[in-house]
Motif scaffolding. Structure first.
Motif, PDB file in Angstrom:
ATOM      1  N   ARG A 145       1.184  -1.472  -0.394  1.00  0.00           N
ATOM      2  CA  ARG A 145       0.490   0.347   0.041  1.00  0.00           C
ATOM      3  C   ARG A 145       0.714   1.326   0.266  1.00  0.00           C
ATOM      4  N   SER A 146       0.459   1.725  -0.774  1.00  0.00           N
ATOM      5  CA  SER A 146       1.471   3.566  -0.825  1.00  0.00           C
ATOM      6  C   SER A 146       0.663   4.948  -1.214  1.00  0.00           C
ATOM      7  N   GLN A 147       0.634   6.132  -0.915  1.00  0.00           N
ATOM      8  CA  GLN A 147       0.152   7.496  -1.258  1.00  0.00           C
ATOM      9  C   GLN A 147       1.421   7.731  -1.616  1.00  0.00           C
ATOM     10  N   GLN A 148       1.686   7.931  -2.705  1.00  0.00           N
ATOM     11  CA  GLN A 148       2.750   9.126  -3.651  1.00  0.00           C
ATOM     12  C   GLN A 148       1.910  10.423  -3.997  1.00  0.00           C
ATOM     13  N   THR A 149       2.966  11.111  -4.588  1.00  0.00           N
ATOM     14  CA  THR A 149       2.545  12.655  -4.923  1.00  0.00           C
ATOM     15  C   THR A 149       3.808  12.495  -6.113  1.00  0.00           C
ATOM     16  N   ILE A 150       3.079  12.354  -7.040  1.00  0.00           N
ATOM     17  CA  ILE A 150       4.152  12.504  -8.750  1.00  0.00           C
ATOM     18  C   ILE A 150       3.586  13.737  -9.808  1.00  0.00           C
ATOM     19  N   LYS A 151       5.000  13.878  -9.520  1.00  0.00           N
ATOM     20  CA  LYS A 151       5.018  15.269 -11.190  1.00  0.00           C
ATOM     21  C   LYS A 151       5.262  14.656 -12.205  1.00  0.00           C
ATOM     22  N   GLY A 152       4.581  15.597 -13.165  1.00  0.00           N
ATOM     23  CA  GLY A 152       3.806  15.209 -14.775  1.00  0.00           C
ATOM     24  C   GLY A 152       4.070  16.173 -14.985  1.00  0.00           C
ATOM     25  N   THR A 153       4.207  16.309 -16.899  1.00  0.00           N
ATOM     26  CA  THR A 153       4.028  17.473 -17.568  1.00  0.00           C
ATOM     27  C   THR A 153       2.928  17.340 -18.543  1.00  0.00           C
ATOM     28  N   GLU A 154       1.975  18.151 -19.139  1.00  0.00           N
ATOM     29  CA  GLU A 154       1.273  17.924 -19.775  1.00  0.00           C
ATOM     30  C   GLU A 154       1.504  19.764 -20.414  1.00  0.00           C
ATOM     31  N   ASP A 159       3.810  24.957 -24.712  1.00  0.00           N
ATOM     32  CA  ASP A 159       2.038  25.460 -23.801  1.00  0.00           C
ATOM     33  C   ASP A 159       2.834  24.253 -22.368  1.00  0.00           C
ATOM     34  N   ALA A 160       3.447  23.614 -22.385  1.00  0.00           N
ATOM     35  CA  ALA A 160       3.738  22.587 -21.051  1.00  0.00           C
ATOM     36  C   ALA A 160       3.494  23.078 -19.709  1.00  0.00           C
ATOM     37  N   ARG A 161       2.857  22.245 -19.473  1.00  0.00           N
ATOM     38  CA  ARG A 161       2.703  22.558 -17.726  1.00  0.00           C
ATOM     39  C   ARG A 161       3.007  21.118 -16.779  1.00  0.00           C
ATOM     40  N   THR A 162       3.267  22.159 -15.780  1.00  0.00           N
ATOM     41  CA  THR A 162       3.774  20.808 -14.906  1.00  0.00           C
ATOM     42  C   THR A 162       2.797  20.542 -13.827  1.00  0.00           C
ATOM     43  N   TYR A 163       2.089  19.785 -13.647  1.00  0.00           N
ATOM     44  CA  TYR A 163       0.991  19.225 -12.943  1.00  0.00           C
ATOM     45  C   TYR A 163       1.386  18.760 -11.209  1.00  0.00           C
ATOM     46  N   TYR A 164       0.707  17.833 -10.471  1.00  0.00           N
ATOM     47  CA  TYR A 164       1.051  17.040  -9.388  1.00  0.00           C
ATOM     48  C   TYR A 164      -0.122  16.157  -9.117  1.00  0.00           C
ATOM     49  N   TYR A 165       0.451  15.265  -9.586  1.00  0.00           N
ATOM     50  CA  TYR A 165      -0.787  13.718  -8.846  1.00  0.00           C
ATOM     51  C   TYR A 165      -0.872  12.879  -8.738  1.00  0.00           C
ATOM     52  N   PHE A 166      -2.105  12.929  -7.116  1.00  0.00           N
ATOM     53  CA  PHE A 166      -2.167  12.337  -5.673  1.00  0.00           C
ATOM     54  C   PHE A 166      -3.036  10.540  -6.553  1.00  0.00           C
ATOM     55  N   ARG A 167      -1.904   9.567  -5.698  1.00  0.00           N
ATOM     56  CA  ARG A 167      -2.765   8.391  -6.087  1.00  0.00           C
ATOM     57  C   ARG A 167      -2.016   7.323  -4.540  1.00  0.00           C
TER      58      ARG A 167
END
Lengths: 382, 63
Positions: A145-154, A159-167
């Motif tokens: 089991r884990s909680q993660q913060t993941i950084k990604g670029t769309e 037009d590139a934007r950095t977003y943070y995703y939680f899982r």
């Protein structure tokens, strides 16, 4: 250890084709679970075996006396000596060999024929020796089991934007394999995966008849670190698939795991060794259940350099024309942006190349027996 | 404005050739270069709760 034929007293061999113990003398067939030896040993947690020790790599293997142990199953050296009778902890599970010796050799030859960068002589190798070894593995069942913060670029470019995703995720792993032998590099044993554990049987000494068997020298306590590392890798790969972005990286991770059970199992592997002109030994492995072939052959340098030079020259000429048109313009800031983008592209392309070459160099290193010898030298120096 | 495109052209050209021949060498000479994947070991699919672009980590929903 030996299972003897109740009819004529000769040593029985496990037949892959018949999935039974067969007597080479009177051709009688027996179920592996019905032998006198099985009845004798079934009540004990351990079993007594003749141990053959390799003085080159330090491997300790057991083999029945159907064939004399004249070479080491791992490093292929003829430096094996009978050592002692020892008590072995009995494994709980075993996957019997399903792939025969001939099938394993045919599979290797089929794959190596495609190695266009290798010397023809090496592709049509002369088998020095081939042996089936039951390799010890620990099988872990665990909840992860884990909680993660993941950084990604769309998006790309401007037009590139950095977003943070939680899982927040959880899953259960079963039969997560970790090899329990120090002689076998983890990178090699992982490439033998996957095994189909629906075919796993309760351990029975009859299955060992006619094959080498190794015993664990990595404890389950130590192996759990590899198991959790592997679980984390598998889990992260799966979670990252859910991120709708590129250039993804995990910036925060809080994993928790619980190991529910550990099983000691023997899994089948064929080891085929052959020599090149300089008497360098190569060992190709075959998963004894699925027939998956693992190994790499060295390439002829000229067959690499010449195509690279020819292809490089042609592509350079085309690229030169392309870059020249891109860089001709009065807008200096735009030209500078193009220049930076081109340099970034070159770095990315070389990174790709380095990744591939690292991959094949590692595989060749794992295929040559020298790594086992080096390991033995280190052990002897300790 | 001749030298810069030439250097960059050579960089791209030989970089591509290096990567392409490397790729072919792996395909040709490296056999069985794969490991077991998630599906081989996991009993069930990952149960995932998601909160996108929310640094506080709240407002989770099932994926």
């Amino acid at each position: 250890m030996i299972c003897k034929c109740p009819n004529c007293g000769k040593a029985l061999i496990y037949s892959i084709e018949n999935k039974s113990l067969t007597c080479p003398s009177c051709n009688s067939k027996f179920s592996p679970s019905g032998t006198i030896e099985e009845e004798l040993y079934s009540q004990f947690e351990s079993m007594e075996c003749d141990i053959y020790k390799c003085t080159t790599c330090g491997a300790e293997l057991t083999i029945n006396d159907v064939e004399a142990a004249t070479f080491c199953g791992y490093c292929g050296q003829p430096t094996i000596v009978f050592n002692r009778v020892s008590s072995w902890e009995k494994p709980e599970k075993i996957i019997p060999f399903s792939v025969t010796r001939d099938e394993a050799e045919r599979a290797i030859r089929k794959y190596l024929r495609k190695s266009i960068f290798t010397k023809k002589k090496l592709r049509n190798f002369k088998t020095e020796r081939i042996c089936g070894i039951y390799v010890p593995f620990w099988l872990y069942d665990m909840d992860y089991r884990s909680q993660q913060t993941i950084k990604g670029t769309e998006g790309h470019g401007k037009d590139a934007r950095t977003y943070y995703y939680f899982r927040e995720c959880e899953c259960s792993f079963s039969n997560l394999t970790v090899d329990a032998s120090k002689r076998l590099d983890n990178r090699s044993s992982q490439r033998l995966e996957p095994y189909d554990f629906s075919d796993a049987k309760d351990f029975n000494i009859g299955y060992l008849s006619g094959f080498y068997a190794d015993r664990y020298d990595v404890t389950s306590e130590y192996g759990k670190y590899d198991a959790t590392y592997n679980a984390r890798e598998l889990y992260n790969e799966e979670v990252i698939k859910t991120i709708p972005a590129h250039s993804v990286s995990i910036t925060a991770d809080s994993p928790t795991y619980k190991i529910n059970s550990v099983t000691y199992a023997l899994l089948p592997v064929w080891f085929l060794s052959f020599l090149d002109d300089k008497k360098k030994c190569y060992t190709i492995m075959v998963n004894g259940q699925t027939g998956k072939v693992i190994g790499a052959l060295p390439y002829v340098k000229a067959r690499i350099i010449i195509p690279t030079l020819v292809l490089g020259s042609l592509l350079s000429m085309t690229s030169f024309k392309f870059v020249e048109t891109l860089l001709t313009g009065d807008d200096i800031s735009k030209t500078f942006e193009v220049l930076i983008a081109l340099i970034a592209a070159i770095v990315a392309i070389f990174k790709f190349g380095i990744k591939y070459w690292d991959k094949i160099r590692t595989s060749i290193y794992l295929t040559t027996a020298s790594d086992i010898n080096k390991y033995a030298e280190e052990r002897q120096e300790e | 404005m001749f030298l810069l495109p030439l250097i960059l052209g050579i960089g791209i050209g030989f970089g591509l050739a290096y990567a392409m021949v490397g790729f072919l060498a792996v395909k040709s000479n490296d056999i069985g270069n794969s490991k077991g994947d998630f599906q081989d070991f996991a009993d069930n699919t990952v149960h995932i709760k998601v909160a996108e672009n929310n640094v506080s980590g709240g407002n989770f929903y099932d994926l």
